[in-house]
Structure formats: structure tokens, C-alpha cells
Motif scaffolding. Structure first.
Motif, PDB file in Angstrom:
ATOM      1  N   LEU A 290       0.834  -1.195   0.000  1.00 55.71           N
ATOM      2  CA  LEU A 290       0.000   0.000   0.000  1.00 55.71           C
ATOM      3  C   LEU A 290       0.875   1.253   0.000  1.00 55.71           C
ATOM      4  O   LEU A 290       0.514   2.291   0.543  1.00 55.71           O
ATOM      5  CB  LEU A 290      -0.938   0.008   1.208  1.00 55.71           C
ATOM      6  N   ALA A 291       2.013   1.138  -0.657  1.00 55.23           N
ATOM      7  CA  ALA A 291       2.962   2.255  -0.668  1.00 55.23           C
ATOM      8  C   ALA A 291       2.394   3.461  -1.400  1.00 55.23           C
ATOM      9  O   ALA A 291       1.587   3.331  -2.312  1.00 55.23           O
ATOM     10  CB  ALA A 291       4.256   1.813  -1.343  1.00 55.23           C
ATOM     11  N   TYR A 292       2.843   4.630  -0.974  1.00 56.83           N
ATOM     12  CA  TYR A 292       2.611   5.864  -1.725  1.00 56.83           C
ATOM     13  C   TYR A 292       3.960   6.540  -1.919  1.00 56.83           C
ATOM     14  O   TYR A 292       4.649   6.848  -0.951  1.00 56.83           O
ATOM     15  CB  TYR A 292       1.666   6.821  -0.985  1.00 56.83           C
ATOM     16  N   HIS A 293       4.327   6.766  -3.175  1.00 54.65           N
ATOM     17  CA  HIS A 293       5.596   7.456  -3.436  1.00 54.65           C
ATOM     18  C   HIS A 293       5.436   8.701  -4.298  1.00 54.65           C
ATOM     19  O   HIS A 293       6.416   9.406  -4.520  1.00 54.65           O
ATOM     20  CB  HIS A 293       6.619   6.495  -4.046  1.00 54.65           C
ATOM     21  N   GLY A 294       4.224   8.964  -4.812  1.00 55.53           N
ATOM     22  CA  GLY A 294       4.040  10.202  -5.551  1.00 55.53           C
ATOM     23  C   GLY A 294       3.092  10.090  -6.719  1.00 55.53           C
ATOM     24  O   GLY A 294       2.513   9.018  -6.963  1.00 55.53           O
ATOM     25  N   VAL A 295       2.943  11.205  -7.458  1.00 54.23           N
ATOM     26  CA  VAL A 295       1.870  11.302  -8.443  1.00 54.23           C
ATOM     27  C   VAL A 295       2.315  11.462  -9.894  1.00 54.23           C
ATOM     28  O   VAL A 295       1.467  11.581 -10.771  1.00 54.23           O
ATOM     29  CB  VAL A 295       0.906  12.468  -8.113  1.00 54.23           C
ATOM     30  N   THR A 296       3.617  11.506 -10.163  1.00 53.27           N
ATOM     31  CA  THR A 296       3.970  11.532 -11.586  1.00 53.27           C
ATOM     32  C   THR A 296       3.557  10.186 -12.184  1.00 53.27           C
ATOM     33  O   THR A 296       3.367   9.199 -11.457  1.00 53.27           O
ATOM     34  CB  THR A 296       5.476  11.750 -11.813  1.00 53.27           C
ATOM     35  N   ALA A 297       3.409  10.138 -13.512  1.00 55.29           N
ATOM     36  CA  ALA A 297       2.941   8.908 -14.159  1.00 55.29           C
ATOM     37  C   ALA A 297       3.843   7.739 -13.783  1.00 55.29           C
ATOM     38  O   ALA A 297       3.368   6.634 -13.477  1.00 55.29           O
ATOM     39  CB  ALA A 297       2.904   9.101 -15.675  1.00 55.29           C
ATOM     40  N   THR A 298       5.160   7.961 -13.786  1.00 54.12           N
ATOM     41  CA  THR A 298       6.113   6.903 -13.475  1.00 54.12           C
ATOM     42  C   THR A 298       6.018   6.470 -12.017  1.00 54.12           C
ATOM     43  O   THR A 298       6.060   5.279 -11.712  1.00 54.12           O
ATOM     44  CB  THR A 298       7.540   7.380 -13.801  1.00 54.12           C
TER      45      THR A 298
ATOM     46  N   GLU B 100       5.485  18.619 -14.017  1.00 51.73           N
ATOM     47  CA  GLU B 100       4.348  17.937 -13.378  1.00 51.73           C
ATOM     48  C   GLU B 100       3.057  18.173 -14.155  1.00 51.73           C
ATOM     49  O   GLU B 100       2.201  17.280 -14.223  1.00 51.73           O
ATOM     50  CB  GLU B 100       4.172  18.419 -11.928  1.00 51.73           C
ATOM     51  N   ALA B 101       2.890  19.376 -14.711  1.00 50.56           N
ATOM     52  CA  ALA B 101       1.668  19.669 -15.474  1.00 50.56           C
ATOM     53  C   ALA B 101       1.616  18.800 -16.730  1.00 50.56           C
ATOM     54  O   ALA B 101       0.577  18.219 -17.047  1.00 50.56           O
ATOM     55  CB  ALA B 101       1.617  21.151 -15.827  1.00 50.56           C
ATOM     56  N   ASN B 102       2.735  18.695 -17.449  1.00 48.98           N
ATOM     57  CA  ASN B 102       2.744  17.854 -18.645  1.00 48.98           C
ATOM     58  C   ASN B 102       2.612  16.373 -18.292  1.00 48.98           C
ATOM     59  O   ASN B 102       2.006  15.598 -19.031  1.00 48.98           O
ATOM     60  CB  ASN B 102       4.012  18.107 -19.468  1.00 48.98           C
ATOM     61  N   ASP B 103       3.180  15.992 -17.180  1.00 46.44           N
ATOM     62  CA  ASP B 103       3.072  14.611 -16.714  1.00 46.44           C
ATOM     63  C   ASP B 103       1.606  14.279 -16.404  1.00 46.44           C
ATOM     64  O   ASP B 103       1.091  13.211 -16.790  1.00 46.44           O
ATOM     65  CB  ASP B 103       3.956  14.458 -15.462  1.00 46.44           C
ATOM     66  N   LEU B 104       0.928  15.215 -15.760  1.00 47.89           N
ATOM     67  CA  LEU B 104      -0.496  15.017 -15.460  1.00 47.89           C
ATOM     68  C   LEU B 104      -1.318  14.965 -16.751  1.00 47.89           C
ATOM     69  O   LEU B 104      -2.260  14.165 -16.866  1.00 47.89           O
ATOM     70  CB  LEU B 104      -0.983  16.142 -14.541  1.00 47.89           C
ATOM     71  N   ALA B 105      -0.934  15.788 -17.735  1.00 45.28           N
ATOM     72  CA  ALA B 105      -1.643  15.762 -19.026  1.00 45.28           C
ATOM     73  C   ALA B 105      -1.577  14.371 -19.638  1.00 45.28           C
ATOM     74  O   ALA B 105      -2.561  13.872 -20.198  1.00 45.28           O
ATOM     75  CB  ALA B 105      -1.045  16.800 -19.980  1.00 45.28           C
TER      76      ALA B 105
END
Lengths: 436, 436
Positions: free
Chosen positions: A148-156, B125-130
Motif C-alpha cells: 500500500l505504498a505511496y511514493h508520488g503522483v507523476t505517471a512513473t 508535473e503539469a505535462n506529466d499530469l496531461a
């Protein structure tokens, strides 16, 4: 128009008209991906120390927000930022002294092997950079995280943040291992077990032709449910990833900067020296600054092949903010305070003795209170956690819940939290539990 | 200890001892992935308007930095940030008014279809979210960019930022198309040609079983070499990606917030309404704030399936900073200034008439000067660009170079740049060219 928030449908009709208007405006211009905390969302206009204030002067005790780690609106940090903003705010492609003062002060808090830092704006960016470096240096792509890790929100990074839920699929190169749960599994076996589970994940990656690049863990397992004990349990897992040429990344975005009470960094409880250490949230007490501390050999290799420039990362103001925060932590002895008040708070929580409190754990001022329907079966009680979170909110105390069943209270206040605040919190928890 | 910077080996021995020490400290604590501008790096201690100052009071004219877009240390922005910092700086899971004031003010500058915004800390981050939104909504993964595009540094975005160089491989799902070069190819055919190239890239993606998710372009093609003319050339390409269910993302991180002189947003030159618009750098005049303005249907679908929370994104201080910047752009009529001074500067640059100046182009205060060995063959002259960049630096004027051959001067000053500053810049360019 979605009114959903992190604790279910907002009780819209019960809200004052002013807050209804704000919620409607949010739905219109921010859209439905934005969630609010609480059934009755909290409207804030001012903060000071451990206190947050609503529009009518009503005061909330902040037992949750780890970003404003040295206290909301700490004057020394505010002044440092304001002073630098008025003088210069440029990036790291020109020479500027403050970023170096900070980088030296920061790396001085690490074991000597960890002597270089790359600065970003968010913890997500720091973990994302860790992946780029690990891929470049190891030639591998495989990533191992807890369930149930959370490491962040970028796609990668979202691809290895299972706590984001099913809507965000894990990458094909990602394997999860059970969190080192000290409540439901024998703590004495945690080290051996966690090591064996990481070894199994490595074997599975290799069986699929995927070379392991890194094992990354939040060193207090914040979203898995807060597991700090027993000290040293990480070592066999770290050995395992290194044996196959992978790297160990300590994610200190939540535990870092003294929260665990025994040192500035959570990994120090475990007697290991990571290859990279990511940090963020409390680093600038709210100013967006984050970073990745590395062994120089990794950056030597990465720097030979790639460049990295982060426009706002390590700017003169970011460095001034972070330097002030580090100074406050030292001068106000906040690590020691986290230890003292954290120990006191855990003892008081244990003394509540309510049957729903199955476990009280954590380190320093990062505390988990696991709520169960039955102490013998340890059946999770998310409904009690939700009632507590909202009941405390009604009593103007802010906390949240975590874990696979959202039944673990997550207590993570600014580090200036004092014994009197701990008393207020425990008193309110008793009230809500006894009212149920 | 690496001394490499963005323009080659630093001329270390020629530097004053103070700067030598700073460079040594950088190499020690920041490592080799950090690059400095110039053969003789610039040491800065203060900024004001279009001016930057070194440690001995020496003054540099800033003709390059687009982040401090309303001028270095603009008092109104500094005060707005300092005031909010002292009062409250929390995130978007509590109700707060300023983020809504800003979101409304920002979306009001867009066509009505683009009515919602998600706030991040960086353009990356904005482009990553896109990308995350486009993948979720379209079910595709394919991405089309120009040959030397730069969209950011997260692992996902770096995969479609070919300007990062060969060390950063493009993703298997990424296709590149030639930039709409108005100097080397007939401008009258740009629209049709760019459209056809995007169609060919789409066909190639589909032939590989990859469903196209998005076409993303920097609307002034900043790192490809700055191409603004002819107006409207983007339309056929945008139609092409939409025909196959893909989205069009306008990356306004560099052209946005009035730099192009005719409107706040570069896409407006092209008579298209994007599906998403990313923005960053100048948005907070140096405070780390960025965002993604979207059509609500996209966020409806994304929000139904995923969550997105950015700890520092849209915080009270970020919103206050961005709101102040938008106010300054309006109250100081900086869009009109960008148009007037930009036109004047291009005319003066054209009038220099030196044979090395092959082309002067751009829009508003985003200007490219292409340097060639021969006006007839248009053979690129990177050596003249390097000489100019370093020669101007010696004359205390800051610019840089871009394009596939690094032979295009990139002039991108704060928008408070005035005619007198344009005169200084052109005079110095003439001096360096004539000294060569």
C-alpha cells in the motif's frame, strides 16, 4: 457537480452558506479530481504553530499536517523566504551561495557515503528522479514496493504507488511485498520475513526477464499503516536488492526531518545506509522544495550520460526556505521534542484502554492507532476510524486515517506539538470513543 | 571533479577565486548533473526588474530569463507571497478562497471550453499530469512531439522530450515530427505540411498497434528554434489527432502568460482551442507554481476513475503568488509591452544587417536570431552563436542559444523589457559580431 470528498459524500446541506459557495466554486473551476477532507469540510484562513483558524476565529488543533513541520507560519521561515524573495530568486545555472550552504548543511546530517544532493520541487519529482538515476545506473527497470505504498503522483511514480487505488494500474515491472506489519505478524520475525519477501519479488521479476533496479520504501511505512518496529528490520531486504545489483531508496518524504524522534532520518533506525534518500513535504515548511540525497558514484554515472535541470529546484528562495527550516529544527530541538511528546502521546493513547484500540505504534510524532472490532481477532474497524476522524473534526482537531482498511488513525502533527496538545487530542479521542 | 557547463569546459583559471570556490563546492555537493551557463559562469546576488547584479555591484541585463517574467523581485509579487506566508499556507483538501480566486481569474483568460484547472508545482508535473489524463480518457498511449521538443524532466515526460539528448531514450510509444521551420522550409506550406507529418506519425503509431493519446507542442516551439509564423499553421495537425480520438495539448510553459505579445496564450495565434493547456515557469514569477487548464469532460472522466493530489499545488501561497502575477501582467499592460518592444527589437535586429544573421523571428518578447555561415546555403553557425552568447556575457548581457545546431539566439527577457534595453542588447550584439 461532484461533492465527493476523501471521507465520502459531503454533508452539503449542513454546511454554512459561505462554505457551500466555496464548494460550488471548487466543483466549477477545479473539477472532480480534487477531494476535500471530512464529511463537513474545514475552511481555514489562518495558521500559527499547531493551530489553524476558521473564518469566525474558531481554532483547530492540527494533529495531522506534516508539511508545516516546524509550525504553521513559523516567523523565522517566513522571514527567510520574504527576505530572499525581495533580493534574488534565480536558478542553479548561475552561481549562488545559498543553495551550496543548504546542500552542505543537509548532507552533513547524513552518513558520509551520502554526500551529494539534487534539488527538486516535490517529493514526487525526487522519487521520479531516483527512478531515472536507478535505471541509468543499474540498466534495470524492476521496482519493488510495499503493498500500500505511496511514493508520488507523476505517471512513473504513480505506477509504483499502489495506495492510489485500482484506477491507477501498477506497472508490469512493479512487484509489491506485504508491509512489515508489527501488529498482525510476529515482530521478531519481521527482518527475516521482509527480507524473504523482497527476495521472492526479485526472483519473480527475474523470472519475467526484468532486471531489478530498486527497492523503495517509506522508512516508517506511512500509508501501509505506520510500522517502525523492530529497529533494524530493513537490513536483510536491503542486502537482497544489492546482491542483484539493485539500489535501495529510502523515501523520507514523510518520516524525514526529525519526525521519528531519534534522528533526522527514518532509515537511521534500521542501521542501513541507502543508495538514495528522497525527501520533500516538511523540507521548506510549505515552500515547494524537495530533494534526493545520493551516493556520488550514482550521480557520476548519471551525470556522465544525462543532464538534469529543474527550473525552480534549488532556487535561491527554495534554498533559503530549506536552510531556515533546518535551522529551526536544530535550534528548537524539535527532534528531541518529537521523541518526548511522541512517547508521552503513545503512552497516553495506550492508557485509554478502549477495546476498539487494538494497537498504538510509531516513532516520535508519527503515530498509528489501529482500530479493531475485536482485540482477539484484530478485525479492522474502519467505521470507528471514520467516526473518530469526523468526531475529532467536529471537536476541532485535525487528523486522518490510513492503512489497507482505513482503520488506522494517522497522527502526524507539526513537530512543535507539546504535551498539552497531546492531552487535548487524547481527551477528544476518549470523548468520541465513549460517545459511540 | 567535473567543471563542465552548458557551454563547454569552464575557463576555471580565469575566474576570480571566490567563484572558483563556489564551483568547487558545487562539484562536491551538487555533483556533475548540474551544469552552469557560460565559459565564465555568472555569480549573482541581487535582481531588480530586468537587471541582475554580481557580488561587486556589477550589473547584468537579463535578456533570457522568462521565469521572472514581470521583472526580478517585483514588489507586488514579493509582498503578496510574504503576506500570505505569514498568515496561512495549507493545501487544497481544506477550503480556502485564494485558490478559487486564482482558478477563476486564470480560466477567465481562456476560451469558455477551457474552464477547469489543476494546479501543480512545475511545468514538468503539469505535462506529466496531461499524459495521465490523456491515457485515462483516450485509452491510448501514443505521443507525438516535434523533433527537438522539450516538455519536462519527469521520467514519463523526458521520454517525449528529445531535446534532452541521446542519453535519454525516447519511449517506444513516441513519434517525432519535424518542427514547422519557417526559415528553411516554405512558410506558406507550413500548415499543410505540419498536418501531413502529424498524420504520418499517427499512421506509424497505428501500424505498430499503438493508439494515439496526444499531440503536444510548445506553441512557439521554443527549443526547436522558435517558430511563430504563419499564424494558424497548427490547425490541420490538431484536426488530425482529434480525428483518431487523440487530444491536443498546448504546452504554454514558455510562450504563455503574454510573452508572445498578442494574447496571454500562444495557441491563440493559431485559431485552435486545445483540449489541455499546460503552464508553469512565469506563473508565480519564480514561486514554484504550475498548472493544467482542461476541458471539464476530461476531468470528469479522469476524476471518476483516479484521484490527484499535489501537496504544494494550489496551496494558499502558490495561489497568492500566481494571482499577483496575473494582476501585474494586466495592470502594467505587459502583453502590449511584449508586442511593442518585441516588434521594435526584431526590427532593430534585422537592421543590423550582418551576414551571419540569417533570420530574425518570433512573436512578442520571444525572439530567435538564427546565425548562419552563409545566407544562401543557410549553413548553421553554432560557433558564432557560442561567441555571441559568451561575448554578450562578457558585456554583461544574459541570453542563450537553442535549436538543433545551437545556432539560434534565444532572446526571452522579463516582459518589463523596454526599448532602451533592446537598444543595449542590439548594440552589444553588433559589437560582438563586428569584433569577430
Amino acid at each position: 457537480m461532484s461533492m465527493i470528498n476523501a471521507f465520502g459524500q459531503a454533508d452539503f446541506a449542513r454546511l454554512p452558506p459561505e462554505e457551500q459557495v466555496l464548494i460550488e466554486r471548487r466543483a466549477r473551476v477545479l473539477g472532480p479530481a480534487y477531494r476535500l477532507f471530512y464529511e463537513r469540510p474545514v475552511h481555514l484562513v489562518r495558521g500559527e504553530g499547531v493551530w489553524l483558524y476558521g473564518p469566525n476565529g474558531e481554532r483547530y488543533l492540527d494533529a495531522y499536517n506534516n508539511v508545516a513541520s516546524v509550525g504553521h507560519c513559523h516567523p523565522r521561515v517566513v522571514e527567510a523566504i520574504a527576505a530572499q524573495l525581495a533580493v534574488l530568486n534565480t536558478h542553479t545555472r548561475y552561481l549562488h551561495e545559498t543553495v551550496l550552504d543548504y546542500a552542505e548543511a543537509l548532507t552533513a546530517t547524513f552518513p558520509p557515503e551520502l554526500s551529494q544532493v539534487m534539488l527538486t520541487c516535490t517529493g514526487s519529482e525526487a522519487n521520479d528522479l531516483a527512478v531515472r538515476i536507478a535505471r541509468t545506473v543499474t540498466g534495470g527497470t524492476g521496482i519493488i514496493v510495499t503493498e500500500l505504498a505511496y511514493h508520488g503522483v507523476t505517471a512513473t511514480v504513480a505506477e509504483f504507488s499502489p495506495s492510489l487505488g485500482r484506477a491507477v494500474p501498477l506497472g508490469a515491472h512493479v512487484r509489491t511485498v506485504p508491509a512489515p506489519d508489527s501488529y498482525r505478524r510476529a515482530p521478531a520475525e519481521a527482518a527475516e520475513r521482509f527480507g524473504a519477501e523482497v527476495r521472492a519479488a526479485i526472483a519473480d521479476l527475474e523470472r519475467h526477464g526484468i532486471r531489478p533496479a530498486l527497492l523503495i520504501v517509506d522508512t516508517i511505512f506511512s500509508s501501509d499503516g505506520i510500522f517502525a518496529e523492530p529497529r533494524g528490520f530493513l537490513k536483510p531486504a536491503v542486502d537482497a536488492i544489492r546482491e542483484v545489483g539493485g539500489l535501495f531508496v529510502a523515501d523520507e518524504v514523510q518520516p524525514g526531518f526529525g519526525r521519528t524522534g531519534d534522528a533526522l532520518w527514518g532509515f537511521e533506525r534500521h542501521g542501513v545506509v541507502p543508495d538514495m534518500v528522497s525527501m520533500g513535504k516538511p523540507m521548506g515548511n510549505g515552500y515547494p522544495v524537495a530533494g534526493l540525497v545520493c551516493r556520488p558514484a550514482l550521480l557520476e554515472e548519471f551525470g556522465r550520460r544525462a543532464r538534469y535541470f529543474n527550473t525552480f529546484g534549488g532556487s535561491a528562495v527554495a534554498a533559503a526556505a530549506a536552510l531556515a527550516v533546518l535551522g529551526v529544527i536544530r535550534d528548537e530541538a524539535l527532534v528531541a521534542n518529537a521523541a518526548t511528546v511522541g512517547t508521552y502521546l503513545r503512552e497516553r493513547l495506550r492508557a485509554v484502554g478502549h477495546p476498539a484500540i487494538g494497537d498504538v505504534r510509531g516513532a516520535g510524532l508519527f503515530i498509528g492507532v489501529e482500530l479493531v472490532r475485536d482485540r482477539a481477532t484484530k478485525e479492522p474497524a474502519p467505521e470507528i476510524a471514520t467516526r473518530l476522524v469526523n468526531g475529532l473534526r467536529d471537536r476541532r482537531i485535525l487528523i486522518s486515517a490510513a492503512g489497507p482498511h482505513a482503520n488506522i488513525l494517522k497522527i502526524r502533527p507539526p513537530l512543535v506539538f507539546a504535551v498539552e496538545h497531546a492531552d487535548l487530542l487524547v481527551g477528544a479521542i476518549e470523548e468520541v470513543l465513549n460517545a459511540g
